[in-house]
Scaffold this active site. Structure first.
Site, mmCIF file in Angstrom:
data_model
loop_
_atom_site.group_PDB
_atom_site.id
_atom_site.type_symbol
_atom_site.label_atom_id
_atom_site.label_comp_id
_atom_site.label_asym_id
_atom_site.label_seq_id
_atom_site.Cartn_x
_atom_site.Cartn_y
_atom_site.Cartn_z
ATOM 1 N N GLU A 68 0.772 -1.107 -0.131
ATOM 2 C CA GLU A 68 0.099 0.032 -0.157
ATOM 3 C C GLU A 68 0.975 1.245 -0.100
ATOM 4 O O GLU A 68 1.872 1.271 0.709
ATOM 5 C CB GLU A 68 -1.005 -0.166 1.226
ATOM 6 C CG GLU A 68 -1.811 1.108 1.511
ATOM 7 C CD GLU A 68 -2.621 1.299 0.320
ATOM 8 O OE1 GLU A 68 -3.384 0.497 -0.212
ATOM 9 O OE2 GLU A 68 -2.529 2.505 -0.321
ATOM 10 N N LEU A 105 -0.599 4.374 0.061
ATOM 11 C CA LEU A 105 -1.388 5.687 0.712
ATOM 12 C C LEU A 105 -0.549 6.454 1.807
ATOM 13 O O LEU A 105 0.259 6.261 2.313
ATOM 14 C CB LEU A 105 -2.591 5.268 1.237
ATOM 15 C CG LEU A 105 -2.741 4.537 2.870
ATOM 16 C CD1 LEU A 105 -2.419 5.233 3.955
ATOM 17 C CD2 LEU A 105 -3.890 3.689 3.001
ATOM 18 N N ARG A 106 -0.831 7.971 1.523
ATOM 19 C CA ARG A 106 -0.420 8.794 2.313
ATOM 20 C C ARG A 106 -1.196 9.179 3.439
ATOM 21 O O ARG A 106 -2.398 9.506 3.310
ATOM 22 C CB ARG A 106 -0.066 10.081 1.806
ATOM 23 C CG ARG A 106 0.618 10.192 0.517
ATOM 24 C CD ARG A 106 0.645 11.448 -0.433
ATOM 25 N NE ARG A 106 -0.890 11.373 -1.020
ATOM 26 C CZ ARG A 106 -1.304 12.329 -1.367
ATOM 27 N NH1 ARG A 106 -0.722 13.660 -1.723
ATOM 28 N NH2 ARG A 106 -2.859 12.429 -1.864
ATOM 29 N N GLU A 107 -0.917 9.020 5.007
ATOM 30 C CA GLU A 107 -1.872 9.630 5.899
ATOM 31 C C GLU A 107 -2.083 10.896 5.720
ATOM 32 O O GLU A 107 -1.573 11.804 5.267
ATOM 33 C CB GLU A 107 -1.190 9.102 7.344
ATOM 34 C CG GLU A 107 -1.229 7.855 7.849
ATOM 35 C CD GLU A 107 -0.741 7.451 9.250
ATOM 36 O OE1 GLU A 107 -0.955 8.159 10.147
ATOM 37 O OE2 GLU A 107 0.101 6.584 9.493
ATOM 38 N N LYS A 128 7.904 -1.615 -2.611
ATOM 39 C CA LYS A 128 7.247 -0.817 -1.651
ATOM 40 C C LYS A 128 8.545 -0.187 -0.915
ATOM 41 O O LYS A 128 8.367 1.031 -0.448
ATOM 42 C CB LYS A 128 6.404 -1.506 -0.753
ATOM 43 C CG LYS A 128 5.964 -0.946 0.455
ATOM 44 C CD LYS A 128 5.273 0.113 0.361
ATOM 45 C CE LYS A 128 5.006 0.934 1.655
ATOM 46 N NZ LYS A 128 4.293 2.252 1.627
ATOM 47 N N ASN A 143 9.640 4.011 -0.162
ATOM 48 C CA ASN A 143 9.408 4.720 0.979
ATOM 49 C C ASN A 143 10.981 5.400 1.160
ATOM 50 O O ASN A 143 11.155 6.540 1.741
ATOM 51 C CB ASN A 143 8.949 3.898 2.113
ATOM 52 C CG ASN A 143 7.440 3.991 2.223
ATOM 53 O OD1 ASN A 143 7.018 4.575 1.345
ATOM 54 N ND2 ASN A 143 6.998 3.492 3.458
ATOM 55 N N GLY A 191 12.531 20.905 6.391
ATOM 56 C CA GLY A 191 11.755 20.905 7.788
ATOM 57 C C GLY A 191 12.478 20.189 8.756
ATOM 58 O O GLY A 191 13.452 19.888 8.861
ATOM 59 N N GLY A 229 8.345 11.648 9.761
ATOM 60 C CA GLY A 229 8.045 10.869 10.756
ATOM 61 C C GLY A 229 6.928 9.846 10.734
ATOM 62 O O GLY A 229 6.632 9.944 9.461
ATOM 63 N N CYS A 242 5.156 5.039 9.261
ATOM 64 C CA CYS A 242 5.754 4.429 8.114
ATOM 65 C C CYS A 242 7.181 4.735 7.830
ATOM 66 O O CYS A 242 7.965 3.884 8.016
ATOM 67 C CB CYS A 242 4.846 4.421 7.032
ATOM 68 S SG CYS A 242 3.322 3.579 7.046
HETATM 69 N N1 LIG Z 1 -0.433 4.074 8.164
HETATM 70 C C1 LIG Z 1 -0.010 3.895 7.087
HETATM 71 O O1 LIG Z 1 -0.246 5.120 6.293
HETATM 72 C C2 LIG Z 1 0.539 3.135 6.016
HETATM 73 C C3 LIG Z 1 0.808 3.093 4.784
HETATM 74 C C4 LIG Z 1 1.217 2.088 3.938
HETATM 75 C C5 LIG Z 1 1.596 0.991 4.567
HETATM 76 N N2 LIG Z 1 1.233 0.852 5.961
HETATM 77 C C6 LIG Z 1 1.562 -0.649 6.332
HETATM 78 O O2 LIG Z 1 0.399 -1.163 6.775
HETATM 79 C C7 LIG Z 1 0.549 -1.918 7.858
HETATM 80 C C8 LIG Z 1 -0.464 -1.343 8.912
HETATM 81 O O3 LIG Z 1 -0.071 -0.227 9.373
HETATM 82 P P1 LIG Z 1 -0.952 0.564 10.464
HETATM 83 O O4 LIG Z 1 -0.430 2.034 10.273
HETATM 84 O O5 LIG Z 1 -2.321 0.823 9.805
HETATM 85 O O6 LIG Z 1 -0.648 -0.056 11.555
HETATM 86 P P2 LIG Z 1 -1.675 0.094 12.980
HETATM 87 O O7 LIG Z 1 -0.871 -0.362 14.175
HETATM 88 O O8 LIG Z 1 -2.418 1.482 13.007
HETATM 89 O O9 LIG Z 1 -2.903 -0.919 12.718
HETATM 90 C C9 LIG Z 1 -2.629 -2.363 12.832
HETATM 91 C C10 LIG Z 1 -4.069 -3.059 13.462
HETATM 92 O O10 LIG Z 1 -3.927 -4.424 13.212
HETATM 93 C C11 LIG Z 1 -4.631 -4.904 14.310
HETATM 94 N N3 LIG Z 1 -4.238 -6.255 14.545
HETATM 95 C C12 LIG Z 1 -2.974 -7.011 14.666
HETATM 96 N N4 LIG Z 1 -3.046 -8.164 14.672
HETATM 97 C C13 LIG Z 1 -4.205 -8.727 14.349
HETATM 98 C C14 LIG Z 1 -5.073 -9.758 14.058
HETATM 99 N N5 LIG Z 1 -4.450 -10.936 13.974
HETATM 100 N N6 LIG Z 1 -6.245 -9.672 13.473
HETATM 101 C C15 LIG Z 1 -7.026 -8.270 13.571
HETATM 102 N N7 LIG Z 1 -6.368 -7.309 13.932
HETATM 103 C C16 LIG Z 1 -5.005 -7.243 14.218
HETATM 104 C C17 LIG Z 1 -4.087 -4.119 15.635
HETATM 105 O O11 LIG Z 1 -5.042 -4.068 16.689
HETATM 106 C C18 LIG Z 1 -4.188 -2.594 14.965
HETATM 107 O O12 LIG Z 1 -5.334 -1.840 15.013
HETATM 108 C C19 LIG Z 1 2.074 -1.713 8.484
HETATM 109 O O13 LIG Z 1 2.653 -2.709 7.741
HETATM 110 C C20 LIG Z 1 2.202 -0.412 7.556
HETATM 111 O O14 LIG Z 1 3.729 -0.458 7.428
HETATM 112 C C21 LIG Z 1 0.705 1.909 6.508
#
Ligand SMILES: NC(=O)c1ccc[n+]([C@@H]2O[C@H](COP(=O)([O-])OP(=O)(O)OC[C@H]3O[C@@H](n4cnc5c(N)ncnc54)[C@H](O)[C@@H]3O)[C@@H](O)[C@H]2O)c1
Length: 444
Positions: A150, A152-154, A207, A211, A256, A260, A263
């Site tokens: 994925e 996406l940008r937060e 991926k 990043n 800046g 942070g 990701c």
């Molecule tokens: N946040 C972003 O913008 C973003 C963008 C691209 C990729 N990613 C990737 O996506 C993944 C998730 O990142 P995130 O920021 O959403 O993390 P996060 O910690 O916000 O979310 C992960 C969620 O998974 C849940 N979880 C863990 N194990 C589980 C299971 N067995 N069953 C059901 N739920 C479970 C946790 O409770 C948590 O709510 C990471 O690998 C991250 O690198 C994140």
């Protein structure tokens, strides 16, 4: 299509909502009972632009629902997205992939008919091969595994999930490709997105490389900010001039306080370690320098606050506007804004933080800091205002410099995001201090 999204955090919740918006029937599986309860009530467990609207639209109709029961999802869906977390290991040696391995290990034996598992989490190169062994051993015949990282940008998670610029699918069978084309059909029909079908290791590297490249651009312009400070040059003009070259571009080139969030720091850290472990010595040295520059930005920002205040900040009354790692999200993971607030607090400043969306998340992480319920209270009597997160209400509201100026003790702005129109603030009587730029003082 009936889909599940396993792990409903910052990636999974917007993805589940976007899948419902695309017309699928969606079940989100979330282990954290409180997060699951909030999502099932039709709102986000954190702030992310546009997320509440989609949840409020699709949860009441039943098109989107949330559960902690994995068996229910296994029974219901034909395609299962894996969106659980992959934090950096405590020793920094790559990702801790226990959540991903755990989710696949729990799901696989429950899959008794052909279906597709689609991993979206960011994983170390080589993880998919390990997961494939679990699926082959534990799931029924005809269960395919795809890696679909994925991008996406937060802060834009919903928009980016609905309108991605690319879809990358690392897969090994035509059935898996068909499933990907079906689940993303409404997006692919728009013809403005590139579908890259490749093998799983290429998807994994793509991926991480994406990043790491973004982190490199950010650290590069921040390194140039350091040079500009030493010679009295203006990094904003340097960045603008560099970005005009189409081989370079303007994206990610705002100097800046550094990157942070949940990701970029962990992804760059994990990739740096992994390429070193693989023996790619030049890639390792390059990425190590990127990380070093990023770590140095907190010192640069702290020095700038001290220069603007004119002395060590012990006892200084400082308003810190922003705590999220960036605007548009309440995410405070690895937030440079909050780290800077912490530095000032530790240096003895009377720092008061206000963030329009992340005060609660910041307070949970750092209850020892002081927080204000609104901007005016944070600004009251401030001797320095630090703009730490580039929320539009601070950077794009033309009236803000004047209204803020009415309550502060001294009109000194330290903009560590280089986000404000400094001329407008100077015109309103403020001193403006930005990273890599000469200070701008009001005419007397
Ligand atoms: N946040 C972003 O913008 C973003 C963008 C691209 C990729 N990613 C990737 O996506 C993944 C998730 O990142 P995130 O920021 O959403 O993390 P996060 O910690 O916000 O979310 C992960 C969620 O998974 C849940 N979880 C863990 N194990 C589980 C299971 N067995 N069953 C059901 N739920 C479970 C946790 O409770 C948590 O709510 C990471 O690998 C991250 O690198 C994140």
């Amino acid at each position: 299509m009936r889909v599940s999204v396993i792990g409903c955090g910052h990636l999974g919740a917007p993805h589940a909502a976007a899948m419902a918006e695309l017309g699928h029937e969606v079940i989100g599986v979330e282990l954290n009972p409180e997060t699951c309860r909030i999502l099932q009530s039709g709102r986000g467990a954190f702030y992310e632009k546009g997320l509440d609207d989609l949840l409020a639209k699709h949860v009441p109709t039943g098109r989107l629902r949330f559960t902690s029961n994995l068996a229910e999802a296994a029974e219901f869906a034909d395609l299962h997205f894996i969106a659980v977390g992959t934090p950096l290991r405590e020793d920094g040696r790559g990702y801790d992939v226990d959540q991903v391995v755990g989710a696949v290990r729990s799901l696989a034996p429950l899959l008794r008919r052909p279906c597709t598992i689609v991993g979206k989490s960011t994983v170390t190169v080589g993880t998919v091969a390990r997961l494939q062994e679990i699926v082959t051993a534990e799931a029924a015949d005809g269960v395919d595994l795809v890696w679909n990282p994925e991008f996406l940008r937060e802060g834009h998670a919903v928009e980016d999930s609905l309108y991605p610029d690319r879809i990358v699918a690392g897969l090994t069978s035509s059935a898996a490709q068909k499933a990907i084309e079906e689940v993303y059909a409404p997006i692919l029909a728009r013809n403005d997105v590139t579908l890259i079908v490749t093998d799983p290791p290429t998807a994994e590297v793509l991926k991480s490389a994406a990043n790491a490249f973004l982190a490199t651009k950010i650290s590069y312009i921040n390194a140039m900010a350091e040079v500009c400070e030493l010679v009295g040059a203006d990094v904003s003009t340097v960045a603008y001039g560099l970005g005009i070259d189409p081989r370079i571009g303007h994206g990610g080139m705002r100097p800046g306080i550094g990157y942070g969030g949940g990701c970029l720091p962990k992804d760059t850290g994990a990739f740096t370690w992994r390429v070193g472990d693989l023996g790619a010595t030049h890639a390792h040295a390059l990425l190590q320098a990127v990380e070093d520059v990023n770590h140095s930005r907190l010192d640069a920002a702290t020095r700038l606050v001290e220069r603007a205040y004119g002395a060590p900040v012990d006892g200084a009354r400082i308003a810190v506007l922003g705590a999220s790692f960036k605007a548009g999200t309440s995410d405070v993971r690895n937030s440079p804004a909050l780290r800077l607030a912490g530095r000032l607090h530790e240096a003895g400043a009377r720092a008061v933080i206000y963030d329009p969306e992340s005060n609660d998340a910041a307070r949970r992480l750092h209850p020892e800091y002081a927080y204000a319920g609104d901007a005016a209270t944070a600004l009251e009597g401030a001797e320095v205002v630090v703009l730490a997160t580039e929320w539009p209400q601070f950077t794009h509201d033309a009236k803000f410099p004047s209204s803020a100026g009415e309550v502060v003790q001294r009109k000194v702005l330290v903009d560590v995001r280089n986000a404000v129109d400094s001329d407008a603030w100077v015109a309103a009587g403020w001193e403006v201090w930005q990273l890599g730029r000469p200070e701008q003082l009001p005419k007397v």
